[in-house]
Write a protein that holds these residues in place. Structure first.
Motif, PDB file in Angstrom:
ATOM      1  N   ILE A  22       0.859  -1.177   0.000  1.00 58.64           N
ATOM      2  CA  ILE A  22       0.000   0.000   0.000  1.00 58.64           C
ATOM      3  C   ILE A  22       0.896   1.227   0.000  1.00 58.64           C
ATOM      4  O   ILE A  22       1.746   1.383   0.881  1.00 58.64           O
ATOM      5  CB  ILE A  22      -0.926   0.017   1.229  1.00 58.64           C
ATOM      6  CG1 ILE A  22      -1.828  -1.206   1.219  1.00 58.64           C
ATOM      7  CG2 ILE A  22      -1.767   1.300   1.246  1.00 58.64           C
ATOM      8  CD1 ILE A  22      -2.733  -1.308   2.427  1.00 58.64           C
ATOM      9  N   GLY A  23       0.710   2.086  -0.997  1.00 59.45           N
ATOM     10  CA  GLY A  23       1.541   3.286  -1.123  1.00 59.45           C
ATOM     11  C   GLY A  23       0.896   4.492  -0.474  1.00 59.45           C
ATOM     12  O   GLY A  23      -0.182   4.422   0.117  1.00 59.45           O
ATOM     13  N   SER A  24       1.581   5.624  -0.624  1.00 61.83           N
ATOM     14  CA  SER A  24       1.130   6.846   0.042  1.00 61.83           C
ATOM     15  C   SER A  24       0.250   7.732  -0.825  1.00 61.83           C
ATOM     16  O   SER A  24      -0.389   8.654  -0.323  1.00 61.83           O
ATOM     17  CB  SER A  24       2.350   7.658   0.512  1.00 61.83           C
ATOM     18  OG  SER A  24       3.191   7.960  -0.600  1.00 61.83           O
ATOM     19  N   ASP A  25       0.195   7.470  -2.141  1.00 67.90           N
ATOM     20  CA  ASP A  25      -0.630   8.333  -3.003  1.00 67.90           C
ATOM     21  C   ASP A  25      -1.157   7.509  -4.186  1.00 67.90           C
ATOM     22  O   ASP A  25      -0.824   6.341  -4.353  1.00 67.90           O
ATOM     23  CB  ASP A  25       0.149   9.555  -3.498  1.00 67.90           C
ATOM     24  CG  ASP A  25       1.420   9.196  -4.233  1.00 67.90           C
ATOM     25  OD1 ASP A  25       1.348   8.365  -5.163  1.00 67.90           O
ATOM     26  OD2 ASP A  25       2.483   9.726  -3.884  1.00 67.90           O
ATOM     27  N   ALA A  26      -1.975   8.155  -5.023  1.00 69.37           N
ATOM     28  CA  ALA A  26      -2.668   7.456  -6.110  1.00 69.37           C
ATOM     29  C   ALA A  26      -1.707   6.861  -7.135  1.00 69.37           C
ATOM     30  O   ALA A  26      -2.054   5.917  -7.843  1.00 69.37           O
ATOM     31  CB  ALA A  26      -3.638   8.414  -6.800  1.00 69.37           C
ATOM     32  N   ARG A  27      -0.497   7.379  -7.225  1.00 68.42           N
ATOM     33  CA  ARG A  27       0.458   6.861  -8.199  1.00 68.42           C
ATOM     34  C   ARG A  27       0.940   5.459  -7.849  1.00 68.42           C
ATOM     35  O   ARG A  27       1.508   4.765  -8.684  1.00 68.42           O
ATOM     36  CB  ARG A  27       1.662   7.802  -8.293  1.00 68.42           C
ATOM     37  CG  ARG A  27       1.325   9.165  -8.908  1.00 68.42           C
ATOM     38  CD  ARG A  27       2.504  10.104  -8.813  1.00 68.42           C
ATOM     39  NE  ARG A  27       2.828  10.397  -7.404  1.00 68.42           N
ATOM     40  CZ  ARG A  27       3.838  11.194  -7.024  1.00 68.42           C
ATOM     41  NH1 ARG A  27       4.618  11.752  -7.941  1.00 68.42           N
ATOM     42  NH2 ARG A  27       4.055  11.415  -5.743  1.00 68.42           N
TER      43      ARG A  27
END
Length: 296
Positions: A22-27
């Motif tokens: 799970i990343g920190s932003d939509a990218r």
């Protein structure tokens, strides 16, 4: 020619199939959105228990719901039937077992990760802001050291010490390695409430689960003398009692499920240590104890 002895029970730390993050932003593709992800866990499984405790410590029940699975899958070969659609949607022509733990994406109906350490860290870092933090800043190297100590010095050593058909010298060496690890922890915990900080961290989760497994699973394959030597670490087992009384820990301690899972997977002979319980875990967990059911 020597023959490798049959392990006392099947290892719980097999190579994960999925390693999404799970990343920190939509990218990032899989980015942090409350309600998007779901956990699928069995707290009879060590990895599932680790994740469940971490999930409760952070307080993510509404942010990332958890579905709790039975201690024993529907079929030993194919795994949990309820997870089969997720696996088949996530890997073309997937034929392996549908095992837990799983972090799934409700938006896509696919699996993000089956790797417990990554899942725990992503829950804490992506959803844990302004919440209790089991991975405090600057503690990662200490937590990783505890993970290695528990995996090698407790879980692996205890399994080798109780290996059915193992050479006596090898079993003795493994037991001494286990006792050396427990002795180091005993000295470190003397006068301390928690392992690496003045509050609960992921290091405490890791060690507590290792101690639960040591007493409820590995002990069954050790002789009474070995179990008595393991029990002779008062600071360590007092620490285990304190954590068991903590709501985030004790409420997930499924003793019946652990026993069912052990008997379903056991490949070794029971030894005299099976009758020498170290802690009365149910007593310290109290009425918080829950069992393996679908607790959506």
């Amino acid at each position: 020619m020597s023959v490798t002895p049959l392990a006392a029970h099947i290892s719980d730390r097999s190579e994960p199939v999925f390693r999404g993050r799970i990343g920190s932003d939509a990218r990032s593709g899989h980015y942090a959105v409350p309600g998007r992800y779901r956990l699928h866990l069995s707290t009879a499984c060590p990895d599932g228990l680790r994740i469940a405790v971490t999930h409760s410590l952070i307080g993510l029940g509404a942010v990332c719901p958890a579905t709790f699975l039975p201690a024993v899958p529907d079929c030993p070969e194919s795994g949990h039937a309820v997870l089969r659609p997720l696996y088949e949607a996530s890997a073309h022509r997937y034929t392996g077992p549908a095992t837990a733990p799983v972090l799934s994406d409700d938006w896509s109906g696919r699996i993000v990760s089956t790797h417990a350490p990554d899942i725990m860290r992503d829950l804490a870092r992506r959803f844990g802001r302004d919440r209790p933090q089991p991975y405090p800043c600057g503690a990662e190297s200490e937590i990783e050291a505890v993970e290695r100590m528990c995996a090698q010095g407790i879980e692996d050593a205890a399994q080798r010490a109780g290996t059915a058909g193992g050479e006596p010298a090898q079993r003795t060496a493994a037991l001494e390695a286990l006792l050396e690890t427990l002795g180091a922890l005993e000295r470190w915990l003397d006068g301390r409430t928690y392992l690496i900080r003045d509050e609960v961290t992921a290091a405490d989760v890791e060690l507590w689960v290792a101690l639960v497994q040591l007493d409820t699973v590995h002990r069954h394959h050790l002789d009474a003398s070995a179990v008595q030597r393991i029990a002779a670490h008062p600071a360590l087992w007092a620490y285990a009692r304190r954590l068991t009384a903590h709501p985030a820990f004790g409420r997930h301690l499924d003793l019946d499920g652990i026993e069912l899972r052990h008997h379903a997977r056991c490949r070794g002979l029971e030894d005299a240590g099976a009758a020498v319980q170290i802690l009365d875990w149910a007593r310290y967990a109290g009425c918080q104890q829950v069992h393996s059911v679908d607790r959506r």
